[in-house]
Design a protein around this motif. Structure first.
Motif, PDB file in Angstrom:
ATOM      1  N   ARG A  96      44.370  23.405  47.692  1.00 13.62           N
ATOM      2  CA  ARG A  96      44.683  22.896  46.354  1.00 13.62           C
ATOM      3  C   ARG A  96      44.967  24.011  45.356  1.00 13.62           C
ATOM      4  O   ARG A  96      45.587  23.774  44.323  1.00 13.62           O
ATOM      5  CB  ARG A  96      43.532  22.030  45.851  1.00 13.62           C
ATOM      6  CG  ARG A  96      43.400  20.747  46.632  1.00 13.62           C
ATOM      7  CD  ARG A  96      42.160  19.982  46.254  1.00 13.62           C
ATOM      8  NE  ARG A  96      42.015  18.847  47.155  1.00 13.62           N
ATOM      9  CZ  ARG A  96      40.888  18.225  47.388  1.00 13.62           C
ATOM     10  NH1 ARG A  96      39.778  18.604  46.766  1.00 13.62           N
ATOM     11  NH2 ARG A  96      40.838  17.209  48.217  1.00 13.62           N
ATOM     12  N   ALA A  97      44.503  25.219  45.649  1.00 16.46           N
ATOM     13  CA  ALA A  97      44.692  26.346  44.730  1.00 16.46           C
ATOM     14  C   ALA A  97      45.940  27.171  45.072  1.00 16.46           C
ATOM     15  O   ALA A  97      46.183  28.195  44.444  1.00 16.46           O
ATOM     16  CB  ALA A  97      43.459  27.245  44.749  1.00 16.46           C
ATOM     17  N   ARG A  98      46.732  26.705  46.031  1.00 14.66           N
ATOM     18  CA  ARG A  98      47.900  27.489  46.432  1.00 14.66           C
ATOM     19  C   ARG A  98      48.776  27.795  45.229  1.00 14.66           C
ATOM     20  O   ARG A  98      49.039  26.937  44.404  1.00 14.66           O
ATOM     21  CB  ARG A  98      48.706  26.765  47.491  1.00 14.66           C
ATOM     22  CG  ARG A  98      49.723  27.711  48.102  1.00 14.66           C
ATOM     23  CD  ARG A  98      50.312  27.172  49.353  1.00 14.66           C
ATOM     24  NE  ARG A  98      51.704  26.905  49.088  1.00 14.66           N
ATOM     25  CZ  ARG A  98      52.423  26.046  49.745  1.00 14.66           C
ATOM     26  NH1 ARG A  98      51.877  25.325  50.694  1.00 14.66           N
ATOM     27  NH2 ARG A  98      53.678  25.876  49.467  1.00 14.66           N
ATOM     28  N   GLY A  99      49.184  29.046  45.129  1.00 14.74           N
ATOM     29  CA  GLY A  99      50.007  29.487  44.011  1.00 14.74           C
ATOM     30  C   GLY A  99      49.198  29.991  42.830  1.00 14.74           C
ATOM     31  O   GLY A  99      49.745  30.592  41.919  1.00 14.74           O
ATOM     32  N   ARG A 100      47.897  29.770  42.826  1.00 12.93           N
ATOM     33  CA  ARG A 100      47.034  30.194  41.718  1.00 12.93           C
ATOM     34  C   ARG A 100      46.490  31.588  41.980  1.00 12.93           C
ATOM     35  O   ARG A 100      46.288  31.986  43.123  1.00 12.93           O
ATOM     36  CB  ARG A 100      45.839  29.233  41.557  1.00 12.93           C
ATOM     37  CG  ARG A 100      46.169  27.760  41.406  1.00 12.93           C
ATOM     38  CD  ARG A 100      46.787  27.386  40.084  1.00 12.93           C
ATOM     39  NE  ARG A 100      46.002  27.712  38.931  1.00 12.93           N
ATOM     40  CZ  ARG A 100      45.120  26.908  38.350  1.00 12.93           C
ATOM     41  NH1 ARG A 100      44.890  25.711  38.823  1.00 12.93           N
ATOM     42  NH2 ARG A 100      44.473  27.304  37.281  1.00 12.93           N
ATOM     43  N   LYS A 101      46.233  32.316  40.915  1.00 17.98           N
ATOM     44  CA  LYS A 101      45.624  33.645  41.024  1.00 17.98           C
ATOM     45  C   LYS A 101      44.121  33.463  41.182  1.00 17.98           C
ATOM     46  O   LYS A 101      43.502  32.661  40.482  1.00 17.98           O
ATOM     47  CB  LYS A 101      45.925  34.470  39.789  1.00 17.98           C
ATOM     48  CG  LYS A 101      45.425  35.899  39.892  1.00 17.98           C
ATOM     49  CD  LYS A 101      45.777  36.684  38.661  1.00 17.98           C
ATOM     50  CE  LYS A 101      46.998  37.509  38.984  1.00 17.98           C
ATOM     51  NZ  LYS A 101      47.347  38.434  37.899  1.00 17.98           N
ATOM     52  N   VAL A 102      43.520  34.219  42.113  1.00 20.13           N
ATOM     53  CA  VAL A 102      42.083  34.135  42.358  1.00 20.13           C
ATOM     54  C   VAL A 102      41.470  35.525  42.420  1.00 20.13           C
ATOM     55  O   VAL A 102      42.128  36.498  42.760  1.00 20.13           O
ATOM     56  CB  VAL A 102      41.737  33.385  43.675  1.00 20.13           C
ATOM     57  CG1 VAL A 102      42.155  31.947  43.624  1.00 20.13           C
ATOM     58  CG2 VAL A 102      42.334  34.072  44.869  1.00 20.13           C
ATOM     59  N   SER A 153      50.507  34.367  31.926  1.00 20.32           N
ATOM     60  CA  SER A 153      51.926  34.584  32.193  1.00 20.32           C
ATOM     61  C   SER A 153      52.274  33.952  33.533  1.00 20.32           C
ATOM     62  O   SER A 153      51.416  33.795  34.403  1.00 20.32           O
ATOM     63  CB  SER A 153      52.250  36.079  32.192  1.00 20.32           C
ATOM     64  OG  SER A 153      51.490  36.742  33.179  1.00 20.32           O
ATOM     65  N   ARG A 154      53.531  33.609  33.678  1.00 21.30           N
ATOM     66  CA  ARG A 154      53.979  32.956  34.903  1.00 21.30           C
ATOM     67  C   ARG A 154      54.195  33.978  36.010  1.00 21.30           C
ATOM     68  O   ARG A 154      54.633  35.089  35.754  1.00 21.30           O
ATOM     69  CB  ARG A 154      55.281  32.222  34.636  1.00 21.30           C
ATOM     70  CG  ARG A 154      55.114  31.119  33.603  1.00 21.30           C
ATOM     71  CD  ARG A 154      56.413  30.425  33.450  1.00 21.30           C
ATOM     72  NE  ARG A 154      56.482  29.477  34.555  1.00 21.30           N
ATOM     73  CZ  ARG A 154      57.063  28.308  34.479  1.00 21.30           C
ATOM     74  NH1 ARG A 154      57.673  27.949  33.387  1.00 21.30           N
ATOM     75  NH2 ARG A 154      57.074  27.497  35.503  1.00 21.30           N
ATOM     76  N   PRO A 155      53.926  33.594  37.247  1.00 20.88           N
ATOM     77  CA  PRO A 155      54.202  34.496  38.362  1.00 20.88           C
ATOM     78  C   PRO A 155      55.716  34.596  38.585  1.00 20.88           C
ATOM     79  O   PRO A 155      56.463  33.695  38.204  1.00 20.88           O
ATOM     80  CB  PRO A 155      53.522  33.820  39.547  1.00 20.88           C
ATOM     81  CG  PRO A 155      53.434  32.382  39.173  1.00 20.88           C
ATOM     82  CD  PRO A 155      53.313  32.338  37.682  1.00 20.88           C
ATOM     83  N   MET A 160      55.781  33.768  44.097  1.00 16.85           N
ATOM     84  CA  MET A 160      55.581  32.381  44.523  1.00 16.85           C
ATOM     85  C   MET A 160      56.163  32.141  45.912  1.00 16.85           C
ATOM     86  O   MET A 160      55.595  31.389  46.706  1.00 16.85           O
ATOM     87  CB  MET A 160      56.167  31.405  43.507  1.00 16.85           C
ATOM     88  CG  MET A 160      55.365  31.336  42.212  1.00 16.85           C
ATOM     89  SD  MET A 160      53.605  30.965  42.459  1.00 16.85           S
ATOM     90  CE  MET A 160      53.710  29.288  43.026  1.00 16.85           C
ATOM     91  N   ASP A 161      57.292  32.773  46.219  1.00 16.06           N
ATOM     92  CA  ASP A 161      57.856  32.645  47.565  1.00 16.06           C
ATOM     93  C   ASP A 161      56.872  33.175  48.609  1.00 16.06           C
ATOM     94  O   ASP A 161      56.663  32.550  49.644  1.00 16.06           O
ATOM     95  CB  ASP A 161      59.182  33.400  47.675  1.00 16.06           C
ATOM     96  CG  ASP A 161      60.335  32.657  47.018  1.00 16.06           C
ATOM     97  OD1 ASP A 161      60.185  31.448  46.731  1.00 16.06           O
ATOM     98  OD2 ASP A 161      61.380  33.296  46.787  1.00 16.06           O
ATOM     99  N   LEU A 162      56.272  34.326  48.320  1.00 11.81           N
ATOM    100  CA  LEU A 162      55.294  34.886  49.249  1.00 11.81           C
ATOM    101  C   LEU A 162      54.048  34.010  49.370  1.00 11.81           C
ATOM    102  O   LEU A 162      53.379  34.007  50.399  1.00 11.81           O
ATOM    103  CB  LEU A 162      54.892  36.299  48.820  1.00 11.81           C
ATOM    104  CG  LEU A 162      55.933  37.389  49.058  1.00 11.81           C
ATOM    105  CD1 LEU A 162      55.484  38.694  48.417  1.00 11.81           C
ATOM    106  CD2 LEU A 162      56.178  37.583  50.547  1.00 11.81           C
TER     107      LEU A 162
END
Length: 191
Positions: A96-102, A153-155, A160-162
């Motif tokens: 569920r956190a895919r794409g989010r910074k952790v 800020s947006r990635p 995001m592709d990676l």
């Protein structure tokens, strides 16, 4: 009689919550004098429509009313969703956190990265070191602690592709077969 234990509340709700398409993420039962509080945290793969929570709350309240464990003691029921500061402890949390910074803490290392695709018992994490992007596979069993970070800020599209791409306008937590490229609107366009 006071509000039942956390274990009893979980027992009462786990099937009800699952049948409604949610995961029961946490239960917190707190006695506060004569008045107690029961906090139920739910989530699901496709996210939660906050308009659905009042109905789920009514169903949970009805389930509590149908058992004698709660007696006549007043309590406050709160049905909520996980906040951004919830630790990622289950494979579904990572999905569920895919794409989010952790912020990830391992036994011998700490770093920030962007959650990529979950593959069995490991997750790909996109790292940015001195402006250079790379990926690292992290075994979920090796994670001591991981928490989503607030971003202002947006990635980049490359980041995001990676991380596994996006579906529509947001990272896809559940279905990697539908990955599509999303183009930024042209300058001066109101799309």
């Amino acid at each position: 009689m006071p509000v039942p234990s956390k274990e009893r509340v979980v027992e009462l709700l786990v099937d009800l919550v699952r049948e409604r398409g949610y995961d029961l993420e946490d239960v917190n039962v707190a006695a506060a004098g004569k008045h107690s509080a029961v906090r139920i945290m739910v989530d699901r793969e496709e996210g939660i429509d906050l308009d659905a929570l009042p109905e789920l709350s009514r169903e949970i309240s009805d389930a509590f009313d149908a058992v004698s464990d709660f007696g006549e003691a007043p309590y406050t029921l709160e049905v909520t969703t996980p906040g951004i500061d919830r630790p990622l402890t289950e494979a579904r949390h990572w999905r569920r956190a895919r794409g989010r910074k952790v912020r990830i803490e391992l036994a011998d290392d700490k770093f920030e990265g962007r959650v990529g695709v979950l593959d069995g018992e490991s997750v790909t994490v996109v790292l940015k070191t001195k402006g250079v992007l790379s990926t690292r596979s992290v075994a979920l069993a090796d994670v001591v602690k991981a928490v989503v970070q607030v971003e202002f800020s947006r990635p980049t599209a490359e980041e995001m592709d990676l991380a596994g791409g996006v579906v529509g306008s947001r990272p896809s937590p559940a279905n990697t077969d539908e990955i599509v490229d999303v183009e930024a609107p042209e300058e001066g366009s109101n799309k």
